[in-house]
Scaffold this motif. Structure first.
Motif, PDB file in Angstrom:
ATOM      1  N   MET B  27       0.803  -1.224   0.000  1.00  0.00           N
ATOM      2  CA  MET B  27       0.000   0.000   0.000  1.00  0.00           C
ATOM      3  C   MET B  27       0.834   1.272   0.000  1.00  0.00           C
ATOM      4  SD  MET B  27      -3.121  -0.523  -0.424  1.00  0.00           S
ATOM      5  CE  MET B  27      -3.846   1.022   0.101  1.00  0.00           C
ATOM      6  N   ASP B  28       2.105   1.161  -0.341  1.00  0.00           N
ATOM      7  CA  ASP B  28       2.940   2.358  -0.459  1.00  0.00           C
ATOM      8  C   ASP B  28       3.041   3.129   0.855  1.00  0.00           C
ATOM      9  OD1 ASP B  28       3.171   5.331  -2.486  1.00  0.00           O
ATOM     10  OD2 ASP B  28       4.620   3.699  -2.291  1.00  0.00           O
ATOM     11  N   HIS B  29       2.994   2.424   1.972  1.00  0.00           N
ATOM     12  CA  HIS B  29       3.092   3.071   3.278  1.00  0.00           C
ATOM     13  C   HIS B  29       4.517   3.499   3.566  1.00  0.00           C
ATOM     14  CE1 HIS B  29      -0.744   1.071   5.086  1.00  0.00           C
ATOM     15  NE2 HIS B  29      -1.015   2.013   4.208  1.00  0.00           N
ATOM     16  N   GLU B  30       4.629   4.701   4.176  1.00  0.00           N
ATOM     17  CA  GLU B  30       5.971   5.185   4.518  1.00  0.00           C
ATOM     18  C   GLU B  30       6.566   4.420   5.707  1.00  0.00           C
ATOM     19  OE1 GLU B  30       3.683   8.729   2.886  1.00  0.00           O
ATOM     20  OE2 GLU B  30       3.315   7.373   4.558  1.00  0.00           O
ATOM     21  N   ASN B  31       5.716   4.129   6.673  1.00  0.00           N
ATOM     22  CA  ASN B  31       6.215   3.588   7.929  1.00  0.00           C
ATOM     23  C   ASN B  31       6.068   2.073   7.982  1.00  0.00           C
ATOM     24  OD1 ASN B  31       6.571   6.246   9.275  1.00  0.00           O
ATOM     25  ND2 ASN B  31       4.364   6.333   8.957  1.00  0.00           N
ATOM     26  N   LYS B  70      13.946  -0.902  -0.259  1.00  0.00           N
ATOM     27  CA  LYS B  70      12.808  -0.506  -1.086  1.00  0.00           C
ATOM     28  C   LYS B  70      11.645  -0.173  -0.162  1.00  0.00           C
ATOM     29  CE  LYS B  70      13.937  -3.246  -5.163  1.00  0.00           C
ATOM     30  NZ  LYS B  70      13.447  -4.220  -6.143  1.00  0.00           N
ATOM     31  N   LYS B  71      10.782   0.707  -0.621  1.00  0.00           N
ATOM     32  CA  LYS B  71       9.708   1.197   0.233  1.00  0.00           C
ATOM     33  C   LYS B  71       8.809   0.064   0.717  1.00  0.00           C
ATOM     34  CE  LYS B  71       6.459   5.028   0.428  1.00  0.00           C
ATOM     35  NZ  LYS B  71       5.816   6.123  -0.325  1.00  0.00           N
ATOM     36  N   GLU B  72       8.567  -0.929  -0.113  1.00  0.00           N
ATOM     37  CA  GLU B  72       7.601  -1.946   0.234  1.00  0.00           C
ATOM     38  C   GLU B  72       8.172  -3.070   1.112  1.00  0.00           C
ATOM     39  OE1 GLU B  72       8.731  -1.298  -2.777  1.00  0.00           O
ATOM     40  OE2 GLU B  72       9.228  -3.146  -3.884  1.00  0.00           O
TER      41      GLU B  72
END
Lengths: 115, 112
Positions: B27-31, B70-72
């Motif tokens: 979900m492209d969450h930052e945290n 990576k962000k995910e």
């Protein structure tokens, strides 16, 4: 310091009874957030509700309801007409600026619903 | 719906091994967060990350490290596993920190 207390370690009721899980919190902040999560025996934590400190309205979702009272620093959770599938560990959590909005968790209440 | 996937539900490793626990969110969450859960001790935060390559220590970081390339994906690493690291490990992600955290199914790790 922030703290979340769930004084009931374990509650056991018979199916169809109503049950209330208590949550008492401590914070110095005026803006904060309260959460309830459910952890069934399978282990995953399921988000149930988030409430901010400025919204004291009670919330109802089907058989679940939440009573937020700032005067007593409590955010209690009631299950009406309990069912066996409600058996789980329920966690209350607090998030505020002091904790950098990390979750401060209560110890959890294990709810057993007997058929 | 947010989906947080942990690579293993159950894992058995030996003392001294380097152990990797992987977590992916869609979900492209930052945290992203790693917790461990032990009977009587509740959930304790090990590390969290608020962006790619960024990390912050939680309450019990000793013996662990993390990686977020990576962000995910957020990996928890046990550099040299010990028996006292036998536990349930839970990964979570969220958008702003005051929003709900969404959890994976957990990994039950046993160190023999």
């Amino acid at each position: 310091a922030q703290k979340v207390t769930q004084a009931q370690t374990e509650i056991s009721v018979v199916e169809k009874e109503d049950v209330t899980l208590d949550c008492v919190y401590e914070t110095r902040d005026t803006t904060y957030y309260l959460f309830w999560y459910k952890q069934p025996p399978s282990g995953e934590l399921v988000f149930l509700i988030r409430r901010n400190s400025f919204d004291e309205q009670n919330e109802i979702s089907g058989r679940y309801s939440w009573n937020f009272q700032k005067s007593t620093s409590s955010f209690n959770f009631t299950i009406t007409a309990s069912q066996v599938v409600d058996s789980a560990v329920y966690f209350c959590a607090l998030s505020d600026a002091d904790s950098n909005y990390q979750l401060i968790w209560g110890a959890g209440t294990k709810l057993i619903i007997k058929p | 719906d947010v989906k947080v996937t942990q690579s293993s539900r159950y894992l058995v490793k030996r003392t001294g091994e380097k152990v990797f626990l992987e977590c992916v969110q869609d979900m492209d969450h930052e945290n992203m967060f790693w917790y461990r859960q032990d009977p009587g001790l509740g959930l304790r935060l090990i590390y969290f990350s608020y962006d790619v390559k960024m990390k912050e220590k939680g309450d019990i970081p000793e013996g662990y490290s993390v990686s977020r390339e990576k962000k995910e994906r957020f990996s928890l690493i046990l550099e040299s596993a010990s028996t006292n690291q036998t536990s349930m490990y839970l990964c979570a992600s969220s958008v702003p920190l005051n929003q709900p955290q969404h959890f994976g199914d957990g990994t039950r790790l046993s160190i023999l």
